[in-house]
Design an enzyme around this catalytic site. Sequence first.
Site, PDB file in Angstrom:
ATOM      1  N   HIS A 107       0.837  -1.201   0.000  1.00 25.77           N
ATOM      2  CA  HIS A 107       0.000   0.000   0.000  1.00 25.77           C
ATOM      3  C   HIS A 107       0.869   1.247   0.000  1.00 25.77           C
ATOM      4  CE1 HIS A 107       1.063   0.331   4.254  1.00 25.77           C
ATOM      5  NE2 HIS A 107       0.727   1.598   4.136  1.00 25.77           N
ATOM      6  N   ALA A 139      21.616  -4.432  -1.428  1.00 25.97           N
ATOM      7  CA  ALA A 139      21.249  -3.825  -0.151  1.00 25.97           C
ATOM      8  C   ALA A 139      20.977  -2.330  -0.319  1.00 25.97           C
ATOM      9  CB  ALA A 139      22.362  -4.042   0.865  1.00 25.97           C
ATOM     10  N   ARG A 182      18.435   0.231 -10.571  1.00 26.21           N
ATOM     11  CA  ARG A 182      18.829   0.162 -11.978  1.00 26.21           C
ATOM     12  C   ARG A 182      19.434  -1.221 -12.179  1.00 26.21           C
ATOM     13  NH1 ARG A 182      24.223   1.183 -13.237  1.00 26.21           N
ATOM     14  NH2 ARG A 182      25.474   1.786 -11.461  1.00 26.21           N
ATOM     15  N   ARG A 208      23.179  -6.039 -13.948  1.00 27.57           N
ATOM     16  CA  ARG A 208      23.433  -7.151 -14.853  1.00 27.57           C
ATOM     17  C   ARG A 208      22.129  -7.897 -15.087  1.00 27.57           C
ATOM     18  NH1 ARG A 208      27.119 -10.043 -11.958  1.00 27.57           N
ATOM     19  NH2 ARG A 208      25.469 -11.331 -11.124  1.00 27.57           N
TER      20      ARG A 208
END
Length: 175
Positions: free
Chosen positions: A95, A135, A155, A158
Amino acid sequence: MRRTERFPVEGSNSLWQVYRTVSFWKVLRNALVIHIARYTPFLGLKNWMYRTFLGMEVGEKTAFGMMAMIDVMFPERIRVGRDCIIGYNTTLLAHEYLIDEYRLGDVVIGDQVMIGANTTVLPGVVIGDRAVVGAGSVVNRDVPPGAFVAGNPIRVIRRGEEKRERGGGERERNT
């Protein structure tokens, strides 16, 4: 793009109207279960509590790290596959309460996914099988199977096919 359902509200911000959207008693029960589970060192017990009291789908041999925070209002919208690791202090949200609306979205985590510590997974995302989330990341969109993603917002570092093209990961080389 995240898959969320949008619910407009009028008057004060949506969080001030929270108990119009979810039962107080449900939130209280969930908060107690989650608080106990966050500190229990017994992984099987933790998974049982999530399945039994929160209505989550949790696969076999999945490990939620200490202090992992499950969505307190809509935990039943979270599905975690088998043999996953959900890192220390990671937050899984189904939510989000905004000024003029609130949004709900399922969180789907595939099999053998590793999510690093202190990560936040936002509502409406799918994390594919064997993906790795670094992390401290904020998962604000889908993660392809086998990919390694990190950052705020994430992002792709790999893709899964790059790992296969190089002859597999560290795990395969060392066995």
